[in-house]
Motif scaffolding. Structure first.
Motif, PDB file in Angstrom:
ATOM      1  N   MET A  21       0.835  -1.181   0.000  1.00  6.88           N
ATOM      2  CA  MET A  21       0.000   0.000   0.000  1.00  6.88           C
ATOM      3  C   MET A  21       0.884   1.249   0.000  1.00  6.88           C
ATOM      4  SD  MET A  21      -2.413   1.486   2.972  1.00  6.88           S
ATOM      5  CE  MET A  21      -4.103   1.295   2.518  1.00  6.88           C
ATOM      6  N   LEU A  22       0.556   2.164  -0.852  1.00  2.00           N
ATOM      7  CA  LEU A  22       1.273   3.427  -0.951  1.00  2.00           C
ATOM      8  C   LEU A  22       0.731   4.390   0.102  1.00  2.00           C
ATOM      9  CD1 LEU A  22       3.232   5.264  -2.537  1.00  2.00           C
ATOM     10  CD2 LEU A  22       1.288   5.885  -3.961  1.00  2.00           C
ATOM     11  N   VAL A  23       1.629   4.990   0.855  1.00  2.44           N
ATOM     12  CA  VAL A  23       1.246   5.953   1.880  1.00  2.44           C
ATOM     13  C   VAL A  23       1.886   7.289   1.523  1.00  2.44           C
ATOM     14  CG1 VAL A  23       1.386   6.550   4.317  1.00  2.44           C
ATOM     15  CG2 VAL A  23       1.071   4.167   3.639  1.00  2.44           C
ATOM     16  N   ILE A  24       1.063   8.310   1.449  1.00  4.83           N
ATOM     17  CA  ILE A  24       1.564   9.653   1.172  1.00  4.83           C
ATOM     18  C   ILE A  24       1.429  10.463   2.458  1.00  4.83           C
ATOM     19  CG2 ILE A  24       1.266  11.745  -0.188  1.00  4.83           C
ATOM     20  CD1 ILE A  24       0.148   9.989  -2.424  1.00  4.83           C
ATOM     21  N   ARG A  25       2.555  10.921   2.948  1.00  2.64           N
ATOM     22  CA  ARG A  25       2.569  11.684   4.199  1.00  2.64           C
ATOM     23  C   ARG A  25       2.079  13.115   3.955  1.00  2.64           C
ATOM     24  NH1 ARG A  25       7.788   9.711   3.994  1.00  2.64           N
ATOM     25  NH2 ARG A  25       8.567  11.838   3.964  1.00  2.64           N
ATOM     26  N   ASP A  26       1.695  13.777   5.040  1.00  2.00           N
ATOM     27  CA  ASP A  26       1.211  15.158   4.968  1.00  2.00           C
ATOM     28  C   ASP A  26       2.245  16.082   4.327  1.00  2.00           C
ATOM     29  OD1 ASP A  26      -1.212  14.492   6.097  1.00  2.00           O
ATOM     30  OD2 ASP A  26      -0.643  15.117   8.128  1.00  2.00           O
ATOM     31  N   GLU A  27       3.520  15.856   4.655  1.00  2.00           N
ATOM     32  CA  GLU A  27       4.575  16.701   4.082  1.00  2.00           C
ATOM     33  C   GLU A  27       4.637  16.543   2.565  1.00  2.00           C
ATOM     34  OE1 GLU A  27       5.824  14.132   6.454  1.00  2.00           O
ATOM     35  OE2 GLU A  27       4.979  15.431   7.981  1.00  2.00           O
ATOM     36  N   GLN A  28       4.450  15.306   2.102  1.00  2.00           N
ATOM     37  CA  GLN A  28       4.465  15.056   0.665  1.00  2.00           C
ATOM     38  C   GLN A  28       3.262  15.716  -0.011  1.00  2.00           C
ATOM     39  OE1 GLN A  28       4.705  10.816   1.336  1.00  2.00           O
ATOM     40  NE2 GLN A  28       6.609  10.713   0.136  1.00  2.00           N
ATOM     41  N   MET A  29       2.102  15.618   0.610  1.00  5.15           N
ATOM     42  CA  MET A  29       0.907  16.268   0.046  1.00  5.15           C
ATOM     43  C   MET A  29       1.098  17.774  -0.011  1.00  5.15           C
ATOM     44  SD  MET A  29      -1.217  14.180  -1.139  1.00  5.15           S
ATOM     45  CE  MET A  29      -2.540  15.324  -1.450  1.00  5.15           C
ATOM     46  N   GLY A  30       1.724  18.314   1.027  1.00  5.80           N
ATOM     47  CA  GLY A  30       2.008  19.745   1.037  1.00  5.80           C
ATOM     48  C   GLY A  30       2.923  20.139  -0.114  1.00  5.80           C
ATOM     49  N   ALA A  31       3.928  19.313  -0.375  1.00  4.14           N
ATOM     50  CA  ALA A  31       4.844  19.588  -1.483  1.00  4.14           C
ATOM     51  C   ALA A  31       4.122  19.497  -2.826  1.00  4.14           C
ATOM     52  CB  ALA A  31       6.021  18.617  -1.450  1.00  4.14           C
ATOM     53  N   PHE A  32       3.221  18.531  -2.962  1.00  2.68           N
ATOM     54  CA  PHE A  32       2.429  18.413  -4.193  1.00  2.68           C
ATOM     55  C   PHE A  32       1.541  19.642  -4.386  1.00  2.68           C
ATOM     56  CE2 PHE A  32       2.561  13.548  -3.646  1.00  2.68           C
ATOM     57  CZ  PHE A  32       3.680  13.438  -4.464  1.00  2.68           C
ATOM     58  N   ARG A  33       0.886  20.072  -3.300  1.00  4.09           N
ATOM     59  CA  ARG A  33       0.021  21.266  -3.381  1.00  4.09           C
ATOM     60  C   ARG A  33       0.828  22.508  -3.746  1.00  4.09           C
ATOM     61  NH1 ARG A  33      -2.707  18.758   0.844  1.00  4.09           N
ATOM     62  NH2 ARG A  33      -1.456  19.805   2.420  1.00  4.09           N
ATOM     63  N   GLU A  34       2.005  22.634  -3.120  1.00 10.46           N
ATOM     64  CA  GLU A  34       2.863  23.792  -3.389  1.00 10.46           C
ATOM     65  C   GLU A  34       3.312  23.815  -4.849  1.00 10.46           C
ATOM     66  OE1 GLU A  34       4.845  27.262  -1.804  1.00 10.46           O
ATOM     67  OE2 GLU A  34       3.190  26.025  -1.119  1.00 10.46           O
ATOM     68  N   ALA A  35       3.699  22.666  -5.382  1.00  6.55           N
ATOM     69  CA  ALA A  35       4.119  22.580  -6.781  1.00  6.55           C
ATOM     70  C   ALA A  35       2.972  22.912  -7.718  1.00  6.55           C
ATOM     71  CB  ALA A  35       4.673  21.185  -7.082  1.00  6.55           C
ATOM     72  N   ALA A  36       1.777  22.424  -7.404  1.00  6.04           N
ATOM     73  CA  ALA A  36       0.608  22.719  -8.239  1.00  6.04           C
ATOM     74  C   ALA A  36       0.294  24.215  -8.198  1.00  6.04           C
ATOM     75  CB  ALA A  36      -0.594  21.904  -7.781  1.00  6.04           C
ATOM     76  N   LEU A  37       0.397  24.821  -7.022  1.00  2.00           N
ATOM     77  CA  LEU A  37       0.163  26.258  -6.892  1.00  2.00           C
ATOM     78  C   LEU A  37       1.169  27.030  -7.743  1.00  2.00           C
ATOM     79  CD1 LEU A  37      -1.070  28.799  -5.509  1.00  2.00           C
ATOM     80  CD2 LEU A  37       0.657  28.476  -3.713  1.00  2.00           C
ATOM     81  N   CYS A  38       2.429  26.676  -7.652  1.00  2.43           N
ATOM     82  CA  CYS A  38       3.459  27.380  -8.423  1.00  2.43           C
ATOM     83  C   CYS A  38       3.245  27.211  -9.923  1.00  2.43           C
ATOM     84  CB  CYS A  38       4.856  26.905  -8.012  1.00  2.43           C
ATOM     85  SG  CYS A  38       5.344  27.477  -6.362  1.00  2.43           S
TER      86      CYS A  38
END
Length: 119
Positions: free
Chosen positions: A1-18
């Motif tokens: 099972m793939l687990v995405i941590r909160d920090e990783q989600m934050g990085a994904f959101r930040e990249a999408a925002l940029c």
């Protein structure tokens, strides 16, 4: 099972925002954005950090601030005294009010610079 941590989600959101802000800049300033293409994402990332440091949080507020940085330069708050006054104005306690005041002051600055022949 793939687990995405909160920090990783934050990085994904930040990249999408940029990426969203880069696309906005490319739409508003196509020639200038094309000329700065190699460093555009980095500029946006740094400007988003600066915007957050100045109390701006919402995606649209961050985008508006980055547009100011793109037009005036990343160092504009330290280089332009009117920007410091607006950013520190206690009467402008809401981020949207500070941004509106910054945008108005920017328009005035650019108009006076243009009238003076770009100096």
């Amino acid at each position: 099972m793939l687990v995405i941590r909160d920090e990783q989600m934050g990085a994904f959101r930040e990249a999408a925002l940029c990426r969203w802000i880069v696309q906005s800049l490319e739409g508003c300033y196509p020639e200038r954005a094309r000329a700065q293409a190699a460093g555009l994402y980095g500029l946006v990332r740094d400007a988003v950090r600066e915007a957050r440091a100045n109390g701006f949080q919402g995606d649209h507020d961050l985008r508006r601030y980055v547009h100011l940085v793109f037009v005036l330069g990343l160092d504009f708050p330290g280089r332009l005294p009117w920007a410091v006054r607006v950013l520190k104005d206690a009467g402008l306690d809401r981020p949207a009010a500070r941004l509106a005041a910054l945008e108005q002051a920017c328009a005035t600055h650019l108009a006076s610079t243009e009238a003076a022949g770009g100096r």
